[in-house]
Design a protein around this motif. Sequence first.
Motif, PDB file in Angstrom:
ATOM      1  N   TYR A 146     -27.259  -9.164 -15.643  1.00  0.00           N
ATOM      2  CA  TYR A 146     -26.402  -7.982 -15.505  1.00  0.00           C
ATOM      3  C   TYR A 146     -27.290  -6.757 -15.322  1.00  0.00           C
ATOM      4  O   TYR A 146     -28.246  -6.549 -16.073  1.00  0.00           O
ATOM      5  CB  TYR A 146     -25.510  -7.788 -16.728  1.00  0.00           C
ATOM      6  N   GLN A 147     -26.978  -5.939 -14.332  1.00  0.00           N
ATOM      7  CA  GLN A 147     -27.753  -4.747 -14.026  1.00  0.00           C
ATOM      8  C   GLN A 147     -26.861  -3.519 -14.139  1.00  0.00           C
ATOM      9  O   GLN A 147     -25.784  -3.471 -13.529  1.00  0.00           O
ATOM     10  CB  GLN A 147     -28.320  -4.833 -12.603  1.00  0.00           C
ATOM     11  N   GLY A 148     -27.304  -2.531 -14.908  1.00  0.00           N
ATOM     12  CA  GLY A 148     -26.569  -1.284 -15.048  1.00  0.00           C
ATOM     13  C   GLY A 148     -27.461  -0.093 -14.812  1.00  0.00           C
ATOM     14  O   GLY A 148     -28.665  -0.220 -14.537  1.00  0.00           O
ATOM     15  N   PRO A 158     -24.819  -5.782  -6.788  1.00  0.00           N
ATOM     16  CA  PRO A 158     -25.732  -4.815  -7.418  1.00  0.00           C
ATOM     17  C   PRO A 158     -25.706  -4.876  -8.937  1.00  0.00           C
ATOM     18  O   PRO A 158     -26.711  -4.563  -9.586  1.00  0.00           O
ATOM     19  CB  PRO A 158     -25.217  -3.474  -6.900  1.00  0.00           C
ATOM     20  N   ASP A 159     -24.570  -5.276  -9.528  1.00  0.00           N
ATOM     21  CA  ASP A 159     -24.464  -5.284 -10.984  1.00  0.00           C
ATOM     22  C   ASP A 159     -24.540  -6.676 -11.607  1.00  0.00           C
ATOM     23  O   ASP A 159     -24.624  -6.796 -12.827  1.00  0.00           O
ATOM     24  CB  ASP A 159     -23.159  -4.619 -11.419  1.00  0.00           C
ATOM     25  N   PHE A 160     -24.506  -7.746 -10.791  1.00  0.00           N
ATOM     26  CA  PHE A 160     -24.478  -9.090 -11.370  1.00  0.00           C
ATOM     27  C   PHE A 160     -25.117 -10.093 -10.427  1.00  0.00           C
ATOM     28  O   PHE A 160     -24.871 -10.074  -9.218  1.00  0.00           O
ATOM     29  CB  PHE A 160     -23.038  -9.503 -11.669  1.00  0.00           C
ATOM     30  N   TYR A 161     -25.939 -10.982 -11.009  1.00  0.00           N
ATOM     31  CA  TYR A 161     -26.631 -12.010 -10.230  1.00  0.00           C
ATOM     32  C   TYR A 161     -26.519 -13.322 -10.990  1.00  0.00           C
ATOM     33  O   TYR A 161     -26.740 -13.386 -12.204  1.00  0.00           O
ATOM     34  CB  TYR A 161     -28.091 -11.630 -10.048  1.00  0.00           C
TER      35      TYR A 161
END
Length: 497
Positions: free
Chosen positions: A306-308, A260-263
Amino acid sequence: MRYLFALGCLGATALSSPALAADPEPQVVQTAAPVTAAASAAPDGDDERRRQDIRAMRAQIEELNARVAAMEAEEGLAPPEGASVQRLVYAPDAGVRTIPVSAPRPWSPMSLLADDGHKFEVYGFAQADVIYDVNRVDPAWEDAFRPSKIPTTEDAFGSDGQTSISVKQSRLGVRASGDAGGRPYEGRFEFDLFGTGVDAGQTTFRLRHAYGRWGPILAGQTNSLFMDGDLFPNTIDYWGPTGMVFLRNPQVRWIIRDRPDFYAAVAVEKPGNDIDAGLIRQIDPDLGAGLTNTEKLPDVTGQLRYQGDWGHAQVSGILRQIGFETVGAPNNEPDGNDLGWGINLGTAYTTGPATFRLGAVFGEGIASYMNDGGMDLAPQITVTVIPPGLIDITGEGQAVPLFGMTAYLDYAWNEHWTSAFGYSFTQVDNTNFQEPGAFHRGEYASANILWAPTPRIMTGAELLWGKRTDNDGATGDDIRLQFSFKVSFSSNDFFKE
């Protein structure tokens, strides 16, 4: 009540049968068979006769249960979902008895498409766009706003002012997901009606997505890894900002990390090079007409994201070989190739009702991945003076440098009203042997006000401005007003799990 009487009679007969009470190897038989007198009178030591008697009785039980269920449905007596009903069954330790069983779930069309955690959805929308251009654009592209299609010579496409009404944005898609072989899978197929390429200007099917994913492997056509789709603002214009990477490309992707926070992922993608013959056509028309691109190697792309809670930050890159040859010439020469590369940086930052979308992309030979404008490869001429007074002229194909930028703000005024406004541009560093009318810079700006009374309905108006600048400095611009109405749909709204 007639079926309750039959059920009671069969239950009493079954419970009084010594063969049923003594059977050590019960079997389930789906087809009915009559109980013969010879089978009922079989001696206790005849195991095969007893088994036949058991099979026949069990088949009759199953048949009677089916008849009861059918009669319940016919009389409107079917129990609600999840309720308990009585059914006759055979158990080795207790003979024939009745037990409560759960009623089956009522049938629905989605019961054929989703089960055991698998999901299936049909989705899309119907949209109509009413468009008015103050000036003119290329008629094949009048339903999308692309600065590269704005003329830089007066009346190139006729007198100013043009109205269009289009349904090309309308879209239909299906997607499925679930678990297979211990890994998650996903499949998607989606198209709209916006013709491009040989179908430019037509209302016809245009493939958007067609891919499948299983675990870390994705194969098919979808967004390029070099692209950041979240940079696209909430505009109602179909094409969108010029200065961003935007390409759905056939590819094979290896997903290194998907949290969910990193791809993180890498891919090989279909090459597609745009070659500019430049002034070669004026020197040798046959040579210029024979120049064509070569696609010997796939493009290699990669992405880190990066997803926050606040939004996302992404960096992506590409390496590619851009080649050309001269079809019809001896040995297909002249020919050659150059290295193409690019870096794409993007972020979307949300604070309160505002989302800022900022992106910058730069590189060489990446115009075919941009949303609008430019060429990947163009001729570059080198002139060398050789004493005494001789001149040596050599040419080569050069990957054209490019820079693009987009800056937009999406703002939610309240639950139903939103706006998006911003600016974007693409600029190429033309080679010294491109034509004067070659694309040099495209600019795009827009602002809108949109109303969504419910999540499935949207309407609103948008004002757009665009400008094209050629290699020789000639310019052309256009102002557009667009009004759109859209109704979205999803099978999830009709068939609930």
